[in-house]
Design a protein around this motif. Sequence first.
Motif, PDB file in Angstrom:
ATOM      1  N   VAL A 116      75.488  18.661  17.719  1.00 10.18           N
ATOM      2  CA  VAL A 116      75.481  19.942  18.433  1.00 10.18           C
ATOM      3  C   VAL A 116      76.056  21.008  17.513  1.00 10.18           C
ATOM      4  CG1 VAL A 116      76.469  21.227  20.377  1.00 10.18           C
ATOM      5  CG2 VAL A 116      75.647  18.883  20.713  1.00 10.18           C
ATOM      6  N   LEU A 117      75.362  22.146  17.425  1.00 13.15           N
ATOM      7  CA  LEU A 117      75.856  23.257  16.614  1.00 13.15           C
ATOM      8  C   LEU A 117      77.089  23.845  17.281  1.00 13.15           C
ATOM      9  CD1 LEU A 117      75.640  25.261  14.283  1.00 13.15           C
ATOM     10  CD2 LEU A 117      74.022  26.590  15.672  1.00 13.15           C
ATOM     11  N   ASP A 118      78.224  23.710  16.636  1.00  9.89           N
ATOM     12  CA  ASP A 118      79.488  24.176  17.197  1.00  9.89           C
ATOM     13  C   ASP A 118      79.480  25.702  17.304  1.00  9.89           C
ATOM     14  OD1 ASP A 118      82.032  24.004  18.212  1.00  9.89           O
ATOM     15  OD2 ASP A 118      83.010  23.542  16.297  1.00  9.89           O
ATOM     16  N   GLY A 119      79.647  26.205  18.510  1.00 12.04           N
ATOM     17  CA  GLY A 119      79.606  27.646  18.739  1.00 12.04           C
ATOM     18  C   GLY A 119      78.222  28.181  19.008  1.00 12.04           C
ATOM     19  N   GLU A 203      89.374  30.116  21.605  1.00 11.29           N
ATOM     20  CA  GLU A 203      89.060  31.488  22.012  1.00 11.29           C
ATOM     21  C   GLU A 203      87.763  32.001  21.389  1.00 11.29           C
ATOM     22  OE1 GLU A 203      91.525  31.480  18.334  1.00 11.29           O
ATOM     23  OE2 GLU A 203      91.703  30.522  20.322  1.00 11.29           O
ATOM     24  N   ARG A 204      87.261  31.335  20.367  1.00  7.22           N
ATOM     25  CA  ARG A 204      86.001  31.732  19.732  1.00  7.22           C
ATOM     26  C   ARG A 204      84.794  31.004  20.321  1.00  7.22           C
ATOM     27  NH1 ARG A 204      87.327  29.895  13.885  1.00  7.22           N
ATOM     28  NH2 ARG A 204      88.218  28.215  15.168  1.00  7.22           N
ATOM     29  N   GLY A 205      85.051  30.082  21.239  1.00  5.96           N
ATOM     30  CA  GLY A 205      83.963  29.295  21.804  1.00  5.96           C
ATOM     31  C   GLY A 205      83.617  28.073  20.980  1.00  5.96           C
ATOM     32  N   LEU A 206      84.469  27.702  20.048  1.00  4.06           N
ATOM     33  CA  LEU A 206      84.287  26.497  19.245  1.00  4.06           C
ATOM     34  C   LEU A 206      85.066  25.349  19.877  1.00  4.06           C
ATOM     35  CD1 LEU A 206      84.797  27.990  15.663  1.00  4.06           C
ATOM     36  CD2 LEU A 206      82.626  27.632  16.869  1.00  4.06           C
ATOM     37  N   PHE A 207      84.616  24.123  19.656  1.00  2.00           N
ATOM     38  CA  PHE A 207      85.339  22.975  20.178  1.00  2.00           C
ATOM     39  C   PHE A 207      86.708  22.867  19.503  1.00  2.00           C
ATOM     40  CE2 PHE A 207      81.295  21.831  21.907  1.00  2.00           C
ATOM     41  CZ  PHE A 207      81.574  20.978  22.978  1.00  2.00           C
ATOM     42  N   LEU A 208      87.691  22.481  20.276  1.00  2.00           N
ATOM     43  CA  LEU A 208      89.016  22.242  19.730  1.00  2.00           C
ATOM     44  C   LEU A 208      88.980  21.092  18.731  1.00  2.00           C
ATOM     45  CD1 LEU A 208      91.093  22.376  23.045  1.00  2.00           C
ATOM     46  CD2 LEU A 208      90.978  24.163  21.282  1.00  2.00           C
ATOM     47  N   PRO A 209      89.940  21.044  17.820  1.00  2.00           N
ATOM     48  CA  PRO A 209      90.015  19.894  16.913  1.00  2.00           C
ATOM     49  C   PRO A 209      90.201  18.595  17.693  1.00  2.00           C
ATOM     50  CG  PRO A 209      91.442  21.687  16.169  1.00  2.00           C
ATOM     51  CD  PRO A 209      90.974  22.058  17.542  1.00  2.00           C
ATOM     52  N   ALA A 210      89.808  17.498  17.075  1.00  7.94           N
ATOM     53  CA  ALA A 210      89.848  16.209  17.757  1.00  7.94           C
ATOM     54  C   ALA A 210      91.226  15.873  18.300  1.00  7.94           C
ATOM     55  CB  ALA A 210      89.380  15.113  16.798  1.00  7.94           C
ATOM     56  N   GLU A 211      92.269  16.163  17.524  1.00 10.06           N
ATOM     57  CA  GLU A 211      93.618  15.815  17.988  1.00 10.06           C
ATOM     58  C   GLU A 211      94.014  16.603  19.228  1.00 10.06           C
ATOM     59  OE1 GLU A 211      94.085  18.529  14.297  1.00 10.06           O
ATOM     60  OE2 GLU A 211      92.767  16.900  14.994  1.00 10.06           O
ATOM     61  N   ASP A 212      93.575  17.863  19.312  1.00 13.98           N
ATOM     62  CA  ASP A 212      93.867  18.670  20.494  1.00 13.98           C
ATOM     63  C   ASP A 212      93.082  18.175  21.705  1.00 13.98           C
ATOM     64  OD1 ASP A 212      95.488  20.161  18.868  1.00 13.98           O
ATOM     65  OD2 ASP A 212      94.130  21.863  18.701  1.00 13.98           O
ATOM     66  N   LEU A 213      91.834  17.788  21.490  1.00 13.26           N
ATOM     67  CA  LEU A 213      91.036  17.247  22.588  1.00 13.26           C
ATOM     68  C   LEU A 213      91.622  15.927  23.090  1.00 13.26           C
ATOM     69  CD1 LEU A 213      87.455  18.037  21.279  1.00 13.26           C
ATOM     70  CD2 LEU A 213      88.536  19.026  23.301  1.00 13.26           C
ATOM     71  N   ARG A 214      92.151  15.119  22.186  1.00 11.66           N
ATOM     72  CA  ARG A 214      92.787  13.878  22.620  1.00 11.66           C
ATOM     73  C   ARG A 214      93.947  14.166  23.556  1.00 11.66           C
ATOM     74  NH1 ARG A 214      91.096  11.841  17.507  1.00 11.66           N
ATOM     75  NH2 ARG A 214      92.881  12.733  16.410  1.00 11.66           N
TER      76      ARG A 214
END
Length: 273
Positions: A116-119, A203-214
Amino acid sequence: MTRRTPLISSAELAATLDDVTVLDVRYQLGGPPGREAYEQGHVPGAVHVDLDSVLASPPGAGGRHPLPGVEEFQDAMRAVGVSNDRPVVVYDDWQGRAAARAWWLLRHHGHPDVRVLDGGWTAWRAAGLGAETGSARVPHPGTFAVSSEPGMPFVEAADVLGVDVLLDARAPERYRGEVEPIDPVAGHIPGARNVPTDRNLDERGLFLPAEDLREVYAEAGAVPGADVAVYCGSGVTAAHDVLALEVAGVRAALYPGSWSGWVADPTRPVERG
């Protein structure tokens, strides 16, 4: 060995554009048709895919966006140039919520390399990258063949209440049953925990880093090795949580019928609050 992320940046896509099949899955619930936006400008070479007619079957007892038939999906993917041996990148202008549905379906049906294209389109344009207008020509049909072994797990309504960690991807007010603008019954499936799709993004609509999502998902009990499933209103935006969990290293099942399918049977229990 570094685990491959299911996301791709605009810069990485731009550098590999000739080597991938790009699908434009622009769609917004209640918004203008995605085809119009696509024709006004899209990633060069991208082919438009309509969510309602290609990535879902007609509404019915299975919900507002039931999964498409296997053969119908295979034929549709071949028509837009998808082959199993060529990477696919999907994007939208809804911060990945519609693109995640295409990602999930392709992975579920056995395509080995989908990102998926991030953003999405917003990030592509913000990076100052080129665009095409009109409709892209598919140079030749693809050879995509669905696998007999599901690549991504899913659960049916009969199994939902037995899931250890059931996540609801809708907005908090819909989860609590305070409002319900679409479906005939307000509330959530008993035992579900709310992780709205907004929590997957910065805040930019990009996925959070993996560690933050965990960290986000660990709060709801969704950790590696747990029995996790996700639903939303109609099975579309739930794939966004499934995608975020995949980034975080947690494999989760999708409940395709989601809330619209759940409440189609008035005997099923509902919680509010």
